[in-house]
Motif scaffolding. Structure first.
Motif, short mmCIF file in Angstrom:
data_model
loop_
_atom_site.label_atom_id
_atom_site.label_comp_id
_atom_site.label_asym_id
_atom_site.label_seq_id
_atom_site.Cartn_x
_atom_site.Cartn_y
_atom_site.Cartn_z
N THR A 117 0.86 -1.13 -0.02
CA THR A 117 -0.11 0.13 -0.04
C THR A 117 0.85 1.23 -0.16
OG1 THR A 117 -1.80 0.93 0.93
CG2 THR A 117 -0.13 0.13 2.51
N ALA A 118 0.12 2.32 -0.08
CA ALA A 118 1.05 3.70 -0.40
C ALA A 118 1.64 3.91 1.13
CB ALA A 118 0.22 4.94 -0.71
N GLU A 119 2.86 4.57 1.18
CA GLU A 119 3.60 5.24 2.29
C GLU A 119 2.52 6.15 2.93
OE1 GLU A 119 5.90 3.88 4.22
OE2 GLU A 119 5.98 2.50 2.59
N TYR A 120 2.18 6.17 4.26
CA TYR A 120 1.43 7.27 4.81
C TYR A 120 1.87 7.48 6.22
CZ TYR A 120 -0.40 4.04 8.58
OH TYR A 120 -0.47 3.42 9.55
N LYS A 121 1.09 8.79 6.81
CA LYS A 121 1.18 9.23 8.09
C LYS A 121 -0.09 9.66 8.56
CE LYS A 121 4.66 11.79 10.41
NZ LYS A 121 5.46 11.09 11.60
N THR A 122 -0.49 9.44 9.86
CA THR A 122 -1.58 9.76 10.57
C THR A 122 -1.43 11.09 11.19
OG1 THR A 122 -2.36 7.38 10.71
CG2 THR A 122 -3.50 8.75 12.13
N PHE A 123 -2.65 11.94 11.23
CA PHE A 123 -2.62 13.20 11.99
C PHE A 123 -3.74 13.45 12.44
CE2 PHE A 123 0.58 13.60 8.54
CZ PHE A 123 1.64 13.89 9.27
N THR A 124 -3.79 14.16 13.69
CA THR A 124 -5.02 14.71 14.41
C THR A 124 -4.88 16.25 14.41
OG1 THR A 124 -4.26 14.24 16.62
CG2 THR A 124 -5.88 12.60 15.46
N ASP A 125 -3.61 16.65 14.40
CA ASP A 125 -3.22 18.22 14.46
C ASP A 125 -2.84 18.65 13.34
OD1 ASP A 125 -2.28 20.24 15.72
OD2 ASP A 125 -0.37 19.57 15.35
N ALA A 126 -3.80 19.83 12.94
CA ALA A 126 -3.72 20.46 11.70
C ALA A 126 -1.96 21.02 11.46
CB ALA A 126 -4.55 21.90 11.42
N LYS A 127 -1.44 21.64 12.58
CA LYS A 127 -0.29 22.26 12.36
C LYS A 127 0.79 21.07 11.73
CE LYS A 127 2.72 25.74 14.37
NZ LYS A 127 3.85 24.88 15.25
N SER A 128 0.79 19.94 12.37
CA SER A 128 1.70 18.99 12.12
C SER A 128 1.43 18.48 10.58
CB SER A 128 1.88 17.78 12.94
OG SER A 128 1.44 18.25 14.23
N ALA A 129 0.09 18.52 10.21
CA ALA A 129 -0.21 18.00 8.93
C ALA A 129 0.42 19.00 7.95
CB ALA A 129 -1.44 17.81 8.78
N ILE A 182 -6.99 12.29 10.19
CA ILE A 182 -6.79 12.14 8.71
C ILE A 182 -5.42 11.38 8.43
CG2 ILE A 182 -7.77 13.99 8.13
CD1 ILE A 182 -5.19 15.56 7.68
N ILE A 183 -5.16 10.77 7.30
CA ILE A 183 -4.06 10.23 6.97
C ILE A 183 -3.71 10.79 5.49
CG2 ILE A 183 -4.73 8.00 7.85
CD1 ILE A 183 -4.82 6.74 5.07
N ILE A 184 -2.35 11.14 5.46
CA ILE A 184 -1.73 11.76 4.34
C ILE A 184 -0.96 10.48 3.55
CG2 ILE A 184 -0.36 13.38 3.33
CD1 ILE A 184 -1.11 15.41 5.73
N GLU A 185 -1.23 10.37 2.29
CA GLU A 185 -0.56 9.41 1.66
C GLU A 185 0.12 9.76 0.40
OE1 GLU A 185 -2.88 5.80 1.68
OE2 GLU A 185 -3.48 6.24 -0.55
N GLU A 186 1.06 9.02 0.09
CA GLU A 186 1.97 8.93 -1.16
C GLU A 186 0.93 8.84 -2.37
OE1 GLU A 186 4.98 5.55 -3.28
OE2 GLU A 186 3.93 5.22 -1.16
N PHE A 187 1.11 9.82 -3.37
CA PHE A 187 0.22 9.72 -4.57
C PHE A 187 0.78 8.58 -5.48
CE2 PHE A 187 0.00 11.18 -9.15
CZ PHE A 187 -1.37 11.25 -9.24
N LEU A 188 -0.19 7.74 -5.96
CA LEU A 188 0.08 6.46 -6.64
C LEU A 188 -0.40 7.05 -8.20
CD1 LEU A 188 -0.69 3.61 -4.27
CD2 LEU A 188 1.43 4.71 -4.80
N GLN A 189 0.21 6.24 -9.00
CA GLN A 189 -0.22 6.28 -10.50
C GLN A 189 -0.35 5.09 -11.25
OE1 GLN A 189 2.60 9.45 -11.81
NE2 GLN A 189 1.00 10.13 -13.08
N GLY A 190 -1.45 4.85 -12.03
CA GLY A 190 -1.53 3.46 -12.62
C GLY A 190 -3.12 3.17 -12.80
N GLU A 191 -3.41 2.04 -13.12
CA GLU A 191 -4.87 1.70 -13.34
C GLU A 191 -5.41 1.19 -12.34
OE1 GLU A 191 -6.98 -0.44 -17.13
OE2 GLU A 191 -4.97 0.39 -17.36
#
Ligand code: AMP
Ligand code: GLY
Length: 422
Positions: A117-129, A182-191
């Motif tokens: 799956t794509a690399e990701y990180k979880t956030f609850t705090d807007a500033k760190s995001a 929220i989670i922020i994750e790597e953008f993936l390309q493909g089908e």
């Protein structure tokens, strides 16, 4: 046998249509259903959505099998409740449904069990995001943790969109609790491919493959929607790819859930991205069938779906197989004016007849008022057709659309085009 189907969309109409063909089935209730399910053989719509009342209804009507269409009742524990009352139900428990109801749960689970799956990180705090975006740059993907009816994902093509998405979810609280994490994750390309299997906790039975079209407008532009059309099979899933998906994604998921002490029962839907080198990454799990994928998939199924799901609900899936027509099918969604934002309701629908055995009109957001069928939701109809080739299926579906009218109808003109160009 008596069957109860929970839900009101195109997926549930297709389920009711297919289940009604089983010689084992005597009566089907759909709760709450739509104008299309109301017209199906053996079917009666019932206007109940509360889980406790549904379970009482299932006891009173001696329901032999309940099938749950959408994710919300699953995440609220409808399967737990029915099982507590010794009712036979096909779907995941509230705990297993976290694979869909919490992106944070499912990403953590995938990382732990080695599911790509794509690399990701979880956030609850807007500033760190915001700081994370400043470091990583765009394109990047922001996802609300909880259920947001397909609208909790922002694929940000520039930094500004990414910062806005964070503010919307974490500061403005636009998605309520669903977006408090929220989670922020790597953008993936493909089908993208939708790979759906039936599980009874131990055995797995894959359904035919499919591909959805998430964006509102032709050429995959415009906002994300619940899905504007789908076709089956997905030609990108060769036999080799099929095997790879089972080995890298599906089997480790079922085994991993078991290792976590959570048996997965129900439909498991892996949304996958396949890149140019045939690498697979899992975008998301859903713990239900896809909508509109269900419509073209079931339009090709030769086997008795009732029997398969009845056995699966009892933990007896092992000896079942699924036979498919050797053809292609397609569903083109017709949506209401202003979908996906604020769909306009109550537009009268004309031209709803399909006499050809290779086409079918599955209803989604429709209702019957004063003997007229009117729009009652964002996605209104799923115009479905099959053919020896995808092109033939596509032409049939679009010919049928020419006869169907309602004010403000929106549909894509290019469903299936990507597969035809390959
Ligand atoms: P999801 O609900 O997680 O499947 O996301 C909805 C849609 O957003 C997917 O069907 C993709 O089209 C897109 N999407 C999700 N995650 C990514 C990603 N990491 N990279 C690119 N597109 C994505
Ligand atoms: N068509 C995508 C979904 O059902 O989530």
């Amino acid at each position: 046998m008596n069957v109860l189907i929970i839900g009101s969309g195109g997926r549930e109409h297709a389920l009711a249509w297919k289940i009604s063909q089983s010689p084992l089935v005597k009566k089907i209730y759909v709760a709450p259903g739509n104008a299309g399910t109301a017209l199906e053989n053996l079917v009666e719509n019932i206007d109940i959505t509360d889980i406790d009342l549904l379970s009482q209804f299932a006891i009173e009507k001696k329901i032999d099998l309940t099938i749950v269409g959408p994710e919300v009742p699953l995440s609220k524990g409808i399967v737990n409740k029915f099982r507590d009352n010794n009712l036979n139900i096909f779907g995941p428990t509230r705990e297993a449904a976290q694979l869909e109801s919490s992106k944070d749960f499912s990403k953590f689970f995938m990382k732990k069990h080695g599911i790509p799956t794509a690399e990701y990180k979880t956030f609850t705090d807007a500033k760190s995001a915001h700081n994370y975006i400043a470091k990583k740059g765009s394109p990047i993907v922001i996802k609300a943790d909880g259920l947001a009816a397909g609208k909790g994902v922002v694929v940000a093509m520039n930094d500004e969109e990414a910062h806005n998405a964070i503010d919307l979810m974490l500061s403005d609280n636009q998605f309520g609790d669903a977006g408090a994490r929220i989670i922020i994750e790597e953008f993936l390309q493909g089908e993208e491919v939708s790979f759906i299997v039936i599980c009874d906790g131990e055995s797995v039975l894959p359904l035919a493959t499919s591909q959805d079209h998430k964006r509102l407008l032709d050429n995959d532009i415009g906002p994300n929607t619940g899905g504007m059309g789908a076709y089956s099979p997905a030609p990108i899933v060769s036999d080799v790819m099929h095997e790879k998906i089972m080995t890298q994604v599906i089997n480790p998921t079922i085994d991993g859930m078991k290792a976590e002490g959570i048996k997965f029962t129900g439909f498991l839907y892996a949304g996958l991205m396949i890149d140019a080198e045939d690498n697979i990454k899992t975008l998301e799990f859903n713990c239900r069938m896809g909508d509109p994928e269900t419509q073209p998939i079931l339009f090709r199924l030769k086997s008795d779906l009732f029997k398969i799901l009845f056995d699966a609900a009892k933990g007896d899936l092992k000896n079942n197989t699924a036979e498919w027509e050797n053809n292609s099918s397609i569903t083109v969604v017709m949506a209401a004016k202003n979908y996906p934002n604020e769909p306009r309701l109550n537009d009268e629908i004309h031209g709803l007849s399909s006499k050809n055995k290779d086409t079918y009109i599955f209803h989604a957001g429709t209702k019957l008022t004063n003997n007229k069928i009117v729009t009652a939701g964002g996605r209104v109809l799923g115009i479905t057709a099959r053919g020896q080739t995808l092109n033939e299926a596509k032409n049939q579906a679009y010919r049928l659309i020419d006869n169907i009218r309602f004010d403000g109808a929106q549909f894509r003109n290019d469903i299936g085009k990507k597969a035809l160009n390959n």
